[in-house]
Design a protein around this motif. Structure first.
Motif, mmCIF file in Angstrom:
data_model
loop_
_atom_site.group_PDB
_atom_site.id
_atom_site.type_symbol
_atom_site.label_atom_id
_atom_site.label_comp_id
_atom_site.label_asym_id
_atom_site.label_seq_id
_atom_site.Cartn_x
_atom_site.Cartn_y
_atom_site.Cartn_z
ATOM 1 N N ARG A 1 51.711 38.422 34.225
ATOM 2 C CA ARG A 1 51.360 36.836 34.786
ATOM 3 C C ARG A 1 51.730 36.921 36.084
ATOM 4 O O ARG A 1 51.542 36.005 37.011
ATOM 5 C CB ARG A 1 52.314 35.942 33.951
ATOM 6 C CG ARG A 1 51.734 35.594 32.730
ATOM 7 C CD ARG A 1 52.870 34.753 31.946
ATOM 8 N NE ARG A 1 54.153 35.455 31.782
ATOM 9 C CZ ARG A 1 55.148 34.860 31.401
ATOM 10 N NH1 ARG A 1 55.068 33.368 30.688
ATOM 11 N NH2 ARG A 1 56.424 35.472 31.224
ATOM 12 N N SER A 2 52.317 38.167 36.755
ATOM 13 C CA SER A 2 52.847 38.058 38.251
ATOM 14 C C SER A 2 51.654 38.794 38.737
ATOM 15 O O SER A 2 50.974 39.854 38.416
ATOM 16 C CB SER A 2 54.225 39.011 38.323
ATOM 17 O OG SER A 2 54.064 40.004 39.249
ATOM 18 N N GLN A 3 51.261 37.982 40.109
ATOM 19 C CA GLN A 3 50.055 38.640 40.739
ATOM 20 C C GLN A 3 50.377 40.236 41.365
ATOM 21 O O GLN A 3 49.556 40.790 41.076
ATOM 22 C CB GLN A 3 49.935 37.785 42.066
ATOM 23 C CG GLN A 3 49.595 36.255 41.646
ATOM 24 C CD GLN A 3 50.861 35.481 41.575
ATOM 25 O OE1 GLN A 3 51.823 35.749 41.014
ATOM 26 N NE2 GLN A 3 50.986 34.334 42.292
ATOM 27 N N PRO A 4 51.601 40.423 41.970
ATOM 28 C CA PRO A 4 51.681 41.643 42.623
ATOM 29 C C PRO A 4 51.732 42.993 41.258
ATOM 30 O O PRO A 4 51.432 43.901 41.385
ATOM 31 C CB PRO A 4 52.741 41.489 43.312
ATOM 32 C CG PRO A 4 53.438 40.284 42.993
ATOM 33 C CD PRO A 4 52.455 39.482 42.392
ATOM 34 N N THR A 5 52.507 42.408 40.229
ATOM 35 C CA THR A 5 52.402 43.413 38.982
ATOM 36 C C THR A 5 50.930 43.651 38.744
ATOM 37 O O THR A 5 50.464 45.044 38.638
ATOM 38 C CB THR A 5 53.033 42.730 37.803
ATOM 39 O OG1 THR A 5 54.257 42.301 38.218
ATOM 40 C CG2 THR A 5 52.923 43.741 36.709
ATOM 41 N N ARG A 6 49.870 42.660 38.649
ATOM 42 C CA ARG A 6 48.562 42.903 38.278
ATOM 43 C C ARG A 6 48.088 43.813 39.070
ATOM 44 O O ARG A 6 47.127 44.953 38.811
ATOM 45 C CB ARG A 6 47.785 41.735 38.099
ATOM 46 C CG ARG A 6 48.190 40.970 36.942
ATOM 47 C CD ARG A 6 47.151 40.106 36.647
ATOM 48 N NE ARG A 6 46.714 38.974 37.800
ATOM 49 C CZ ARG A 6 47.513 37.887 37.961
ATOM 50 N NH1 ARG A 6 48.297 37.434 37.077
ATOM 51 N NH2 ARG A 6 47.024 36.970 38.949
ATOM 52 N N ALA A 7 48.105 43.617 40.670
ATOM 53 C CA ALA A 7 47.574 44.653 41.682
ATOM 54 C C ALA A 7 47.792 46.126 41.478
ATOM 55 O O ALA A 7 47.171 46.905 41.453
ATOM 56 C CB ALA A 7 48.215 44.277 42.931
ATOM 57 N N ILE A 8 49.274 46.427 41.111
ATOM 58 C CA ILE A 8 49.645 47.818 40.784
ATOM 59 C C ILE A 8 48.989 48.402 39.721
ATOM 60 O O ILE A 8 48.625 49.465 39.423
ATOM 61 C CB ILE A 8 51.085 47.770 40.883
ATOM 62 C CG1 ILE A 8 51.857 47.453 42.305
ATOM 63 C CG2 ILE A 8 51.822 49.248 40.398
ATOM 64 C CD1 ILE A 8 53.172 47.073 42.138
ATOM 65 N N LEU A 9 49.064 47.452 38.391
ATOM 66 C CA LEU A 9 48.538 48.107 37.276
ATOM 67 C C LEU A 9 47.052 48.289 37.510
ATOM 68 O O LEU A 9 46.590 49.520 37.117
ATOM 69 C CB LEU A 9 48.752 47.193 36.089
ATOM 70 C CG LEU A 9 50.004 46.601 35.612
ATOM 71 C CD1 LEU A 9 50.130 45.589 34.691
ATOM 72 C CD2 LEU A 9 50.693 48.078 35.039
ATOM 73 N N LEU A 10 46.403 47.581 37.978
ATOM 74 C CA LEU A 10 45.040 47.745 38.532
ATOM 75 C C LEU A 10 44.712 48.974 39.208
ATOM 76 O O LEU A 10 43.672 49.855 39.037
ATOM 77 C CB LEU A 10 44.423 46.427 39.100
ATOM 78 C CG LEU A 10 42.892 46.196 39.514
ATOM 79 C CD1 LEU A 10 42.028 46.503 37.992
ATOM 80 C CD2 LEU A 10 42.436 45.131 40.003
ATOM 81 N N PHE A 11 45.616 49.164 40.216
ATOM 82 C CA PHE A 11 45.290 50.408 41.009
ATOM 83 C C PHE A 11 45.333 51.662 40.341
ATOM 84 O O PHE A 11 44.655 52.527 40.321
ATOM 85 C CB PHE A 11 46.231 50.405 42.278
ATOM 86 C CG PHE A 11 46.269 51.368 43.235
ATOM 87 C CD1 PHE A 11 45.259 51.597 44.111
ATOM 88 C CD2 PHE A 11 47.324 52.653 42.709
ATOM 89 C CE1 PHE A 11 45.355 53.055 44.984
ATOM 90 C CE2 PHE A 11 47.111 53.723 43.508
ATOM 91 C CZ PHE A 11 46.304 53.880 44.548
ATOM 92 N N CYS A 12 46.436 51.470 39.306
ATOM 93 C CA CYS A 12 46.764 52.633 38.482
ATOM 94 C C CYS A 12 45.552 53.019 37.571
ATOM 95 O O CYS A 12 44.910 54.318 37.341
ATOM 96 C CB CYS A 12 47.995 52.705 38.051
ATOM 97 S SG CYS A 12 49.358 53.019 39.046
ATOM 98 N N LYS A 13 45.234 51.952 36.972
ATOM 99 C CA LYS A 13 44.026 52.162 35.833
ATOM 100 C C LYS A 13 42.801 52.588 36.449
ATOM 101 O O LYS A 13 42.055 53.489 35.957
ATOM 102 C CB LYS A 13 43.849 50.864 35.200
ATOM 103 C CG LYS A 13 44.931 50.566 34.111
ATOM 104 C CD LYS A 13 44.790 49.091 33.506
ATOM 105 C CE LYS A 13 45.806 48.854 32.405
ATOM 106 N NZ LYS A 13 45.629 49.376 31.041
ATOM 107 N N VAL A 14 42.354 51.963 37.673
ATOM 108 C CA VAL A 14 40.969 52.086 38.176
ATOM 109 C C VAL A 14 41.395 53.678 38.846
ATOM 110 O O VAL A 14 40.226 54.523 38.760
ATOM 111 C CB VAL A 14 40.765 51.282 39.580
ATOM 112 C CG1 VAL A 14 39.737 51.732 40.291
ATOM 113 C CG2 VAL A 14 40.657 50.133 38.920
ATOM 114 N N ASN A 15 42.444 54.208 39.066
ATOM 115 C CA ASN A 15 42.413 55.661 39.787
ATOM 116 C C ASN A 15 42.708 56.611 38.602
ATOM 117 O O ASN A 15 43.135 57.658 38.964
ATOM 118 C CB ASN A 15 43.285 55.689 40.876
ATOM 119 C CG ASN A 15 42.829 54.964 41.964
ATOM 120 O OD1 ASN A 15 41.730 55.610 42.577
ATOM 121 N ND2 ASN A 15 43.249 53.988 42.381
ATOM 122 N N GLY A 16 42.989 56.168 37.401
ATOM 123 C CA GLY A 16 43.273 57.146 36.289
ATOM 124 C C GLY A 16 44.789 57.660 36.465
ATOM 125 O O GLY A 16 45.055 58.746 36.013
#
Lengths: 232, 232
Positions: free
Chosen positions: A13-28
């Motif tokens: 639910r935290s915006q910056p948490t999502r940005a980091i998770l998204l970065f990691c998932k997109v980049n494997g």
């Protein structure tokens, strides 16, 4: 260094948490997600304070190295793992412009976003009285921020910030921030952002460039929103 | 790239302007200083908006490359010119910790500082009524920020932030910010900062490591303070 175990501490639910998770998932990038539930006291434990003494989310542990502040984390991950250059360019001038957007984010979009959400929906959720004067002030900061994204950061007809044709870590940070406005409902979100055509198009571009991960990382926020709307 | 003409646009009464000037002077980087007088309309001209469309100081032009946001500028200059590694370390983990301090600065020390000064002395200077509620809130942010510097960023008995024995760009940014409190007078400054012994020692360490440039870059602020005290 990239081979060490990576833990990401946060709450979706935290915006910056999502940005980091998204970065990691997109980049494997492989990681273990450790949920630190906001407003639960989980960030106040001695164990978590050893990771982040400021008691906020997100934070990471990479082997025995710990780090907090989401922009610093995104830069560290982009520098440590083998990811395409567009996320955090090696070119000093491109990199400088990216730092400029990230710094600007702190005292503009992020400031307006947190101020507005706190003094409208979040205060209500916690049974407190929102402050309309503060909400109005934050709305001005937001309007000014959206205008700057529309006229300064989104150049010409480029798909992403800074005239880029591929996303950077700044696109993830800023769009994750804006997605939080879904808490306010469609009508209110449209009132705040509807006039900014390039901003709206850019959000779609970031979604399209990062899906299915984008939707997956945001699902928990949408579930949370649906849940409190049902209760209300 | 380092051989191109560097212009620094700013006002020495601005904390981040001073941090950049100090960095350049300490490192023998040649530049032309272009004074953009705060509150004079100088930042509102079309000419300046071509340098910084957000109409704030500081900004730089390096050849035909322009940049705003002071942390981004400090990183760019430290990366572009040949300066000792301690200002902006090449080691990814040291660099990440430095980014973390700089990000933290935006939403803690800087936020509290600007909020407190605006709602006390600055409003008064402009003939407006300060907001005591906002001042009290900003004072809390400041107290929390000084406490974090004292207990998190100043490790053990190290002379500088992050346990370093030499200063980084973060030391310049944060100490330039704190120097602004001289506007409030000695008694008030001591009330705010007096309890933080390590912070006070660290400020002296930064002065000593960067003098005579530190005093020279701050002289204009002190002249300005003396001038408005005489008038009051």
């Amino acid at each position: 260094m990239a081979g060490e175990a990576l833990k990401i501490y946060g709450d979706r639910r935290s915006q910056p948490t999502r940005a980091i998770l998204l970065f990691c998932k997109v980049n494997g990038i492989e990681f273990e997600e450790v949920t630190i539930v906001l407003f639960s006291g989980a960030a106040q434990t001695h164990e978590y304070q050893a990771i982040n003494p400021t008691k906020k989310v997100p934070a990471i542990a990479h082997g025995d190295f710990t780090l907090f502040e989401s922009h610093a984390i995104l830069i560290y991950l982009a520098s440590t793992y083998q990811v395409p250059d567009h996320w955090y360019p090696a070119d000093l001038r491109k990199r400088a412009k990216l730092h400029s957007v990230l710094d600007w984010h702190h005292t503009n979009l992020r400031l307006g976003s947190v101020g507005y959400l706190t003094n409208t929906i979040l205060m209500s959720l916690f049974g407190k009285t929102p402050n309309p004067e503060r909400a109005a002030e934050s709305e001005q900061t937001l309007a000014s921020s959206f205008s700057t994204i529309e006229t300064v950061w989104l150049k010409d007809d480029a798909k992403f910030l800074l005239g880029n044709d591929k996303p950077s870590i700044a696109d993830l940070a800023l769009v994750s921030e804006i997605m939080q406005f879904h808490m306010l409902g469609d009508e209110e979100m449209n009132r705040l952002i509807g006039a900014y055509k390039k901003v709206k198009k850019w959000i779609e571009n970031v979604k399209n460039a990062t899906n299915p991960h984008f939707d997956q990382v945001h699902q928990h926020l949408f579930d949370f929103i649906a849940n409190f709307k049902n209760k209300a």
